[in-house]
Motif scaffolding. Structure first.
Motif, PDB file in Angstrom:
ATOM      1  N   GLY A  52      51.375  42.276  43.198  1.00  0.00           N
ATOM      2  CA  GLY A  52      50.201  41.398  43.186  1.00  0.00           C
ATOM      3  C   GLY A  52      48.921  42.199  43.344  1.00  0.00           C
ATOM      4  N   LEU A  53      48.920  43.113  44.297  1.00  0.00           N
ATOM      5  CA  LEU A  53      47.705  43.902  44.548  1.00  0.00           C
ATOM      6  C   LEU A  53      47.405  44.845  43.382  1.00  0.00           C
ATOM      7  CD1 LEU A  53      48.063  44.635  48.371  1.00  0.00           C
ATOM      8  CD2 LEU A  53      46.776  42.825  47.227  1.00  0.00           C
ATOM      9  N   GLN A  54      48.462  45.342  42.752  1.00  0.00           N
ATOM     10  CA  GLN A  54      48.254  46.194  41.575  1.00  0.00           C
ATOM     11  C   GLN A  54      47.564  45.400  40.460  1.00  0.00           C
ATOM     12  OE1 GLN A  54      52.220  47.574  40.721  1.00  0.00           O
ATOM     13  NE2 GLN A  54      52.211  49.069  42.380  1.00  0.00           N
ATOM     14  N   ARG A  55      47.998  44.165  40.326  1.00  0.00           N
ATOM     15  CA  ARG A  55      47.389  43.323  39.286  1.00  0.00           C
ATOM     16  C   ARG A  55      45.929  43.024  39.625  1.00  0.00           C
ATOM     17  NH1 ARG A  55      49.800  38.916  35.561  1.00  0.00           N
ATOM     18  NH2 ARG A  55      47.984  38.598  34.268  1.00  0.00           N
ATOM     19  N   VAL A  56      45.671  42.799  40.912  1.00  0.00           N
ATOM     20  CA  VAL A  56      44.294  42.553  41.348  1.00  0.00           C
ATOM     21  C   VAL A  56      43.421  43.779  41.012  1.00  0.00           C
ATOM     22  CG1 VAL A  56      42.809  42.264  43.383  1.00  0.00           C
ATOM     23  CG2 VAL A  56      44.900  40.933  43.185  1.00  0.00           C
ATOM     24  N   LEU A  57      43.964  44.948  41.311  1.00  0.00           N
ATOM     25  CA  LEU A  57      43.231  46.195  41.042  1.00  0.00           C
ATOM     26  C   LEU A  57      42.947  46.352  39.556  1.00  0.00           C
ATOM     27  CD1 LEU A  57      42.123  48.802  42.286  1.00  0.00           C
ATOM     28  CD2 LEU A  57      44.385  49.820  42.030  1.00  0.00           C
ATOM     29  N   TRP A  58      43.925  46.014  38.764  1.00  0.00           N
ATOM     30  CA  TRP A  58      43.779  46.095  37.309  1.00  0.00           C
ATOM     31  C   TRP A  58      42.670  45.138  36.854  1.00  0.00           C
ATOM     32  CZ3 TRP A  58      44.159  49.140  33.562  1.00  0.00           C
ATOM     33  CH2 TRP A  58      44.369  48.752  32.247  1.00  0.00           C
ATOM     34  N   GLY A  59      42.625  43.980  37.458  1.00  0.00           N
ATOM     35  CA  GLY A  59      41.574  43.003  37.140  1.00  0.00           C
ATOM     36  C   GLY A  59      40.201  43.545  37.485  1.00  0.00           C
ATOM     37  N   TYR A  60      40.097  44.166  38.658  1.00  0.00           N
ATOM     38  CA  TYR A  60      38.806  44.746  39.042  1.00  0.00           C
ATOM     39  C   TYR A  60      38.399  45.877  38.100  1.00  0.00           C
ATOM     40  CZ  TYR A  60      38.139  42.082  43.316  1.00  0.00           C
ATOM     41  OH  TYR A  60      37.911  41.064  44.200  1.00  0.00           O
ATOM     42  N   PHE A  61      39.373  46.624  37.635  1.00  0.00           N
ATOM     43  CA  PHE A  61      39.073  47.707  36.691  1.00  0.00           C
ATOM     44  C   PHE A  61      38.402  47.119  35.443  1.00  0.00           C
ATOM     45  CE2 PHE A  61      40.352  50.362  33.044  1.00  0.00           C
ATOM     46  CZ  PHE A  61      39.820  51.584  33.434  1.00  0.00           C
ATOM     47  N   LYS A  62      39.006  46.077  34.903  1.00  0.00           N
ATOM     48  CA  LYS A  62      38.444  45.474  33.685  1.00  0.00           C
ATOM     49  C   LYS A  62      37.061  44.886  33.966  1.00  0.00           C
ATOM     50  CE  LYS A  62      42.818  43.843  31.724  1.00  0.00           C
ATOM     51  NZ  LYS A  62      43.541  42.574  31.494  1.00  0.00           N
ATOM     52  N   LYS A  63      36.987  44.172  35.085  1.00  0.00           N
ATOM     53  CA  LYS A  63      35.737  43.475  35.397  1.00  0.00           C
ATOM     54  C   LYS A  63      34.608  44.461  35.719  1.00  0.00           C
ATOM     55  CE  LYS A  63      32.855  40.368  37.180  1.00  0.00           C
ATOM     56  NZ  LYS A  63      31.919  39.723  36.268  1.00  0.00           N
ATOM     57  N   LEU A  64      34.866  45.391  36.631  1.00  0.00           N
ATOM     58  CA  LEU A  64      33.775  46.227  37.139  1.00  0.00           C
ATOM     59  C   LEU A  64      33.466  47.429  36.244  1.00  0.00           C
ATOM     60  CD1 LEU A  64      34.618  46.204  40.954  1.00  0.00           C
ATOM     61  CD2 LEU A  64      32.919  44.844  39.760  1.00  0.00           C
TER      62      LEU A  64
END
Lengths: 531, 339
Positions: free
Chosen positions: A216-228
């Motif tokens: 779950g946290l890996q996916r969150v991190l991946w999301g932040y990568f795309k967003k930020l």
């Protein structure tokens, strides 16, 4: 509370700790409290509306359930005493009654949504007409638009319709229903979940599982990568062009279309990654909202792979019901006699498609540009449908060409560009202006200016474009790798590589993310729009 | 499972170390904007000062502690930085009292005109140099502009991460150490740029001349803090009065009134430049906005006499060790001055 904020990260950390420290059978209560705390950050006044939706959905669903039970009890009790026709007639009457109850639920909730979100649009249109006659225009007090109202209203109304269709058993515990309505990760920008998939998961106990939490946290991190790293950096150039669209014509429009496509993809899929990741860390699996949409070869396919939960909601709760309404059935029958069954069913499908896309456009925003955006999507889909036989002939005539990889890529690029052009209505926000700027792509060059340094005068330096390019390539590579199955699952078997990659990803987000002082951290596009 | 835990712990440690290194790399070294290093230099000399100066650029450009020692035997330190706001001065002073007990605290009143946080860049120059303490947290909370966050101060990497694409040679040269830039808080400026025609210009008219309530509140807090710690608070207005940083008579009247009410000494040196001996054709490095080293020496000498005569610093005694330290500081000062 913005997803891209320290507050949200702290909130997630506290929520996860609280969730797993709570005894398993009470975890859902922690989740409900957390969701309401999250919602409270959007403003306490918004509570009234989400509570209204929750309470009304609870009452309506229970009333429908009671009617279903009454109907079933009656039929069971009189199985031997009434005829089949009488039973059918009784069921039809009961269904009608249930339908009226459902209508009340839909009317009340969509009514609130319409008033809050669309009344200003409606009044401005009425005023435009009134102004033509020189009469006094109407005024409207400013109304709040509660966070996530479109998402939770649509999700909850989907639940009511499913209860009406007896597809799901209504939730008897109002607090559990409240959790379904307000589950915090998906409040901002979806996905629009179905009760049949999410309801039980939310209230089921979830024991701490290191793999689930880390995934779950890996996916969150991946999301932040795309967003930020991607979306919030690209948005700087987009905003520059949108601030004075008249100045950025010709090739700049093409650049904007390209950059906006990148931004919206990174922003929206990034946001959904964070949403799905947070839920996953708590052992809850949300519906996926994207399936590599930019590799789609047609508009129809694109809409099956982009914002999937919205598309399926509109298909199941708007398109399908419209297609089988009495007037449509009558029209189908009448046309079938005159023009044949194929033409009749196509006409019905086109009408239902048009209505669906009109509503889809309206759902995206209370403005004409969104309506035109929806209708243009609809037009492209209908033209593609109409030309389907021609395509077929072409494909049969040139099988080697149409089966080649190059042709397949061409179709993907064509769909990407077509969707990008239509999508630009969304960012220019003005139909006339957008059409004029589309025209400028063909009449004005500007390419020389753009390439001779103009591109670096949009607020992004060469190094920013390099960061974006590298990040986009990383996203693309992961997207390609995910075709063969979950990347995280494959990395799980190689813990050293996994730790290195996710460590590097975290460092990349921190170092190359466009956040903090000096950056105007934009909200998620969908969250901002669908408040 | 055990292997996975070990890998995770090791990877986490590696990430933390890499981030710590990157943080050292990207935080500003203030090689060009030396003012950013002033606050942090205090700790090497903390303790045993008779006088502490607090305030903005007007203090660290107008008073020379080395001269004050040389001429009057008064040990002093300047806790000042660029556009240092009143609440920042208050918290710096609060922190200073944790390290020492000066007899006199001198506060330059120009900053009273600011009632709200101004610019993030100036905040960072003042606050980043402070050591972590409740005073620092208080200073940050009081100073943050809307776009700032406490987290960015705790982890400066989150604020300065974007500098990764703008690194210069200095970022590597001063990766772990910073150059020493001040002489007990005094930032030496040897250039001469005389006051020109602009000097005759006065500040533009204001709609409201009331000094902001927040600044006056912090001034009062500073007075109470000094009283609590047995120090005398002396208010001053440095002699420069450029149209860019004009000190209005209306503001002055409010400070005079406050000083009278609280029984504080207040010296406005703007109209005493002749007595001080300041010549704006030679004693300023930026057209009269600030004094250069020659002007600052004159100002220090003049003010030293006041401290001696009116604030009981005529016969302060120091240990031999302190005196030796000051001799070294004075030598260093003249070494740079005469270079």
């Amino acid at each position: 509370m913005l997803f891209a904020s320290y507050g949200f990260i702290a909130f997630i950390a506290v929520m996860l700790a609280a969730y797993y420290l709570t005894p398993a059978r009470w975890q859902w209560i922690t989740l409900l409290v957390g969701s309401y705390v999250f919602y409270a950050f959007a403003g306490l006044e918004c509570f009234v509306f989400i509570l209204f939706t929750t309470v009304s959905a609870y009452i309506i669903s229970r009333l429908i359930e009671r009617e279903i039970k009454k109907e079933n009890d009656y039929v069971a009790a009189n199985r031997d005493t009434i005829s089949k026709e009488e039973r059918k007639a009784y069921r039809a009457r009961a269904k009608k009654k249930r339908f009226h109850i459902l209508l009340w639920g839909l009317f009340l909730n969509f009514g609130v949504l319409a008033v809050l979100k669309y009344s200003a649009f409606a009044v401005s249109n009425v005023n435009s007409i009134i102004a033509l006659f020189g009469a006094k225009t109407l005024s409207l007090p400013s109304l709040i638009v509660p966070m996530g109202i479109s998402f939770y209203t649509f999700q909850t109304m989907g639940y009511l319709i499913d209860v009406y269709r007896a597809k799901v058993t209504p939730e008897r515990n109002p607090a559990k229903l409240a959790l379904f309505v307000s589950f915090f990760p998906q409040l901002v920008q979806g996905p629009i979940s179905r009760f049949s998939e999410l309801g039980a998961q939310l209230t089921a106990p979830h024991r701490f599982n290191a793999k689930t939490v880390s995934f779950g946290l890996q996916r969150v991190l991946w999301g932040y990568f795309k967003k930020l790293v991607i979306a919030d950096r690209v948005v700087i150039a987009i905003k520059t062009m949108l601030d004075s669209p008249e100045e950025y014509r010709g090739a700049y429009v093409l650049l904007l279309i390209l950059l906006y496509s990148i931004q919206i993809y990174a922003d929206f899929t990034g946001g959904i990654d964070i949403t799905v990741g947070v839920a996953e860390a708590m052992g809850i699996k949300l519906a996926e909202n994207f399936d590599r949409p930019f590799s789609s070869k047609s508009t129809k396919e694109y809409w099956r792979r982009w914002h999937i939960t919205m598309g399926s909601w509109f298909r199941d709760y708007i398109f399908m019901p419209i297609s089988v309404t009495r007037p449509m059935m009558k029209l189908n029958k009448a046309m079938a006699g005159k023009f044949g069954r194929v033409a009749a069913s196509k006409t019905v499908a086109y009408i239902a498609t048009t209505v669906t896309w009109f509503v889809t456009g309206l759902w995206h925003g209370a403005a004409w540009n969104f309506i035109v955006w929806g209708l243009l999507n609809c037009l492209v889909i209908m033209i593609s449908e109409a030309l389907e036989p021609t395509y077929k002939k072409f494909h049969q005539r040139f099988p080697r060409l149409t089966e080649s990889k190059a042709y397949s890529k061409f179709m993907s690029v064509r769909t990407f560009m077509l969707m990008g052009v239509i999508r630009s209505l969304d960012c220019y926000g003005n139909v006339g202006l957008t059409f004029a700027l589309w025209g400028s792509m063909f009449t004005l060059g500007g390419l020389g200016e753009l390439l001779s340094g103009g591109i670096f005068e949009l607020g992004l330096a060469a190094k920013d474009f390099i960061i974006v390019l590298v990040a986009v390539l990383v996203v693309y590579a992961v997207s390609v790798a995910s075709v063969k199955g979950s990347v995280r699952e494959r990395l799980y078997g190689r813990p050293v590589l996994s730790a290195c990659l996710f460590g590097a990803l975290l460092i990349a987000v921190i170092m190359f993310g466009a956040y903090g002082v000096g950056y105007d951290a934009s909200q998620f596009i969908y969250g901002d729009r669908f408040r | 499972m055990k292997k996975r835990v070990i890998i995770t712990v090791c990877a986490s440690l590696a990430v933390v170390l890499i981030l710590a290194f990157l943080q050292s790399l990207v935080v500003p070294k203030y090689a060009d904007n030396r003012e950013g290093l002033l606050v942090g230099e205090y700790y090497a000399e903390a303790g045993g000062h008779d006088v502490i100066f607090v305030g903005d650029c007007e203090v660290y450009e107008s008073f020379v502690p080395a001269v004050l020692w040389e001429k009057y035997g008064i040990s002093s330190y300047i806790r000042g930085s660029s556009q240092q706001l009143v609440w920042q001065s208050y918290y710096l002073l609060e922190e200073t009292f944790e390290y020492e007990s000066p007899s006199v605290v001198v506060f330059n009143v120009l900053a009273l005109k600011y009632g709200e946080p101004q610019r993030e860049a100036y905040n960072r120059m003042t606050l980043d140099g402070m050591r972590w303490s409740s005073s620092k947290i208080g200073a940050i909370r009081a100073s943050m502009t809307e776009e700032e966050s406490l987290v960015d101060y705790v982890f400066p990497l989150l604020r300065f991460h974007s500098r990764i694409t703008e690194l210069s040679v200095d970022d590597f040269a001063y990766l772990f150490d910073r150059p020493k830039v001040s002489h007990s808080g005094y930032l030496m400026q040897k250039g001469i740029d005389p006051m020109d025609g602009d000097a005759t210009e006065e500040g533009r008219e204001l709609l409201d001349y009331t000094l902001p309530e927040t600044s006056m509140e912090y001034l009062e807090k500073m007075r109470a803090l000094c009283a609590e710690n047995g120090a005398e608070l002396v208010l001053i207005k440095a002699p420069t009065n450029s149209w860019r940083y004009w000190w209005y008579d209306e503001w002055d009247a409010q400070v005079v009134k406050y000083a009278e009410e609280k029984g504080l000494a207040y010296y406005n040196f703007i109209d005493e430049t002749e007595e001080i001996g300041i010549d704006y054709t030679t004693d300023t490095y930026d057209k009269g906005v600030h004094l250069n080293v020659y002007g600052a020496e004159k100002m220090t000498e003049y003010f030293g006499r006041i401290l001696e005569e009116k604030h009981g610093l005529a016969d302060v005694s120091h240990t031999e060790a302190q005196a030796a330290e000051w001799r070294t500081r004075v030598d260093e000062y003249y070494k740079e001055r005469n270079r």
